[in-house]
Design a protein around this motif. Structure first.
Motif, mmCIF file in Angstrom:
data_model
loop_
_atom_site.group_PDB
_atom_site.id
_atom_site.type_symbol
_atom_site.label_atom_id
_atom_site.label_comp_id
_atom_site.label_asym_id
_atom_site.label_seq_id
_atom_site.Cartn_x
_atom_site.Cartn_y
_atom_site.Cartn_z
ATOM 1 N N TYR A 45 0.836 -1.199 0.000
ATOM 2 C CA TYR A 45 0.000 0.000 0.000
ATOM 3 C C TYR A 45 0.873 1.252 0.000
ATOM 4 O O TYR A 45 1.893 1.301 0.671
ATOM 5 C CB TYR A 45 -0.926 0.032 1.224
ATOM 6 C CG TYR A 45 -2.165 -0.792 1.017
ATOM 7 C CD1 TYR A 45 -3.256 -0.268 0.333
ATOM 8 C CD2 TYR A 45 -2.234 -2.096 1.472
ATOM 9 C CE1 TYR A 45 -4.391 -1.023 0.113
ATOM 10 C CE2 TYR A 45 -3.368 -2.866 1.262
ATOM 11 C CZ TYR A 45 -4.444 -2.326 0.579
ATOM 12 O OH TYR A 45 -5.562 -3.081 0.350
ATOM 13 N N HIS A 49 -4.296 8.176 -1.841
ATOM 14 C CA HIS A 49 -5.711 7.790 -1.845
ATOM 15 C C HIS A 49 -6.411 8.398 -3.058
ATOM 16 O O HIS A 49 -5.952 9.397 -3.608
ATOM 17 C CB HIS A 49 -6.398 8.303 -0.575
ATOM 18 C CG HIS A 49 -5.969 7.591 0.654
ATOM 19 N ND1 HIS A 49 -4.708 7.687 1.184
ATOM 20 C CD2 HIS A 49 -6.650 6.752 1.471
ATOM 21 C CE1 HIS A 49 -4.621 6.936 2.269
ATOM 22 N NE2 HIS A 49 -5.791 6.364 2.468
ATOM 23 N N ARG A 63 -14.614 8.032 2.515
ATOM 24 C CA ARG A 63 -14.965 7.331 1.271
ATOM 25 C C ARG A 63 -13.794 7.223 0.298
ATOM 26 O O ARG A 63 -13.912 6.612 -0.748
ATOM 27 C CB ARG A 63 -16.142 8.040 0.588
ATOM 28 C CG ARG A 63 -17.426 7.876 1.410
ATOM 29 C CD ARG A 63 -18.664 8.371 0.699
ATOM 30 N NE ARG A 63 -18.857 7.720 -0.578
ATOM 31 C CZ ARG A 63 -19.222 8.344 -1.693
ATOM 32 N NH1 ARG A 63 -19.415 9.647 -1.690
ATOM 33 N NH2 ARG A 63 -19.387 7.687 -2.806
ATOM 34 N N HIS A 64 -12.662 7.810 0.650
ATOM 35 C CA HIS A 64 -11.487 7.718 -0.215
ATOM 36 C C HIS A 64 -10.716 6.467 0.164
ATOM 37 O O HIS A 64 -10.600 6.114 1.325
ATOM 38 C CB HIS A 64 -10.620 8.958 -0.071
ATOM 39 C CG HIS A 64 -11.298 10.184 -0.584
ATOM 40 N ND1 HIS A 64 -10.637 11.379 -0.740
ATOM 41 C CD2 HIS A 64 -12.577 10.417 -0.993
ATOM 42 C CE1 HIS A 64 -11.486 12.292 -1.216
ATOM 43 N NE2 HIS A 64 -12.673 11.727 -1.363
ATOM 44 N N ARG A 65 -10.189 5.795 -0.848
ATOM 45 C CA ARG A 65 -9.513 4.524 -0.585
ATOM 46 C C ARG A 65 -8.028 4.619 -0.924
ATOM 47 O O ARG A 65 -7.632 5.353 -1.829
ATOM 48 C CB ARG A 65 -10.173 3.391 -1.345
ATOM 49 C CG ARG A 65 -10.064 3.482 -2.830
ATOM 50 C CD ARG A 65 -10.737 2.291 -3.527
ATOM 51 N NE ARG A 65 -10.635 2.428 -4.956
ATOM 52 C CZ ARG A 65 -9.563 2.079 -5.667
ATOM 53 N NH1 ARG A 65 -8.526 1.551 -5.078
ATOM 54 N NH2 ARG A 65 -9.538 2.251 -6.963
ATOM 55 N N GLN A 152 -8.712 2.772 6.411
ATOM 56 C CA GLN A 152 -9.059 2.600 5.003
ATOM 57 C C GLN A 152 -8.258 1.452 4.379
ATOM 58 O O GLN A 152 -8.765 0.722 3.540
ATOM 59 C CB GLN A 152 -8.827 3.894 4.210
ATOM 60 C CG GLN A 152 -9.838 4.971 4.496
ATOM 61 C CD GLN A 152 -9.329 5.966 5.527
ATOM 62 O OE1 GLN A 152 -8.616 5.608 6.459
ATOM 63 N NE2 GLN A 152 -9.724 7.222 5.387
ATOM 64 N N ASN A 155 -9.899 -1.741 5.551
ATOM 65 C CA ASN A 155 -11.169 -1.934 4.846
ATOM 66 C C ASN A 155 -10.942 -2.350 3.403
ATOM 67 O O ASN A 155 -11.627 -3.226 2.881
ATOM 68 C CB ASN A 155 -12.024 -0.669 4.893
ATOM 69 C CG ASN A 155 -12.538 -0.377 6.280
ATOM 70 O OD1 ASN A 155 -12.613 -1.257 7.136
ATOM 71 N ND2 ASN A 155 -12.868 0.880 6.518
ATOM 72 N N ASP A 156 -9.989 -1.707 2.738
ATOM 73 C CA ASP A 156 -9.696 -2.038 1.340
ATOM 74 C C ASP A 156 -9.221 -3.491 1.220
ATOM 75 O O ASP A 156 -9.681 -4.220 0.360
ATOM 76 C CB ASP A 156 -8.642 -1.090 0.771
ATOM 77 C CG ASP A 156 -8.406 -1.318 -0.699
ATOM 78 O OD1 ASP A 156 -9.306 -0.951 -1.500
ATOM 79 O OD2 ASP A 156 -7.352 -1.875 -1.063
ATOM 80 N N ASP A 159 -12.048 -5.876 1.597
ATOM 81 C CA ASP A 159 -12.889 -5.906 0.401
ATOM 82 C C ASP A 159 -12.279 -6.765 -0.689
ATOM 83 O O ASP A 159 -12.980 -7.314 -1.542
ATOM 84 C CB ASP A 159 -13.100 -4.489 -0.156
ATOM 85 C CG ASP A 159 -14.012 -3.665 0.747
ATOM 86 O OD1 ASP A 159 -14.675 -4.225 1.630
ATOM 87 O OD2 ASP A 159 -14.038 -2.426 0.554
#
Length: 161
Positions: A45, A49, A63-65, A152, A155-156, A159
């Motif tokens: 990573y 973002h 909401r930015h990833r 984030q 969460n990413d 997903d």
């Protein structure tokens, strides 16, 4: 190497917000990891973002990833970042020798976040150069209080699985 050695080595160059006071030898350790697989390097990573439309975004927006190195390499960036990435890519594109980079990285659980040299690793990845990367890993708590944007990243990754 301990946490204070890591801070001595990289602390001044890391512009990513990191709560150094929340890290010590009791809750963090330093380890090293060598990557040479394009897939493994691409999965790191970055601290960059994007918003839901794919435009440059901020870690502070829920909401930015975050982007991996591979995703960041395929993203169109504002002129100044694009110029830096293009310069690195051009410099390395015709190099017959492997590109060797040392990167400071934060590990929380299975997530690895490049703390500094994001331009270099993304530009080298874009150049499709043979890469050998030494990660100097600061393994610490999975807390957004220590490294904002970590939620984030978590969460990413969830997903993707």
């Amino acid at each position: 190497m301990d946490v204070s050695d890591f801070k001595t080595l990289f602390g001044e160059s890391i512009r990513t917000w990191l709560d150094w006071d929340a890290l010590d030898d009791e809750n963090a350790r330093v380890e090293d990891l060598v990557l040479s697989s394009r897939e493994d390097i691409g999965a790191l990573y970055t601290v960059w973002h994007v918003d839901p439309e794919g435009n440059p975004g901020e870690w502070s927006h829920p909401r930015h990833r975050p982007l991996t190195v591979e995703q960041a390499a395929g993203t169109g960036w504002p002129e100044d970042r694009q110029a830096k990435l293009d310069g690195i890519r051009e410099e390395l594109a015709d190099d017959d020798e492997p590109v060797v980079l040392t990167l400071p990285v934060y590990r929380a659980d299975d997530n690895l976040v490049v703390l500094d040299s994001n331009h270099r690793i993304v530009g080298a990845y874009r150049a499709e150069a043979e890469l050998r990367v030494l990660l100097v890993v600061l393994a610490g708590p999975a807390s957004s209080l220590i490294l904002p944007g970590l939620a984030q990243v978590e969460n990413d990754r969830a997903d993707r699985i």
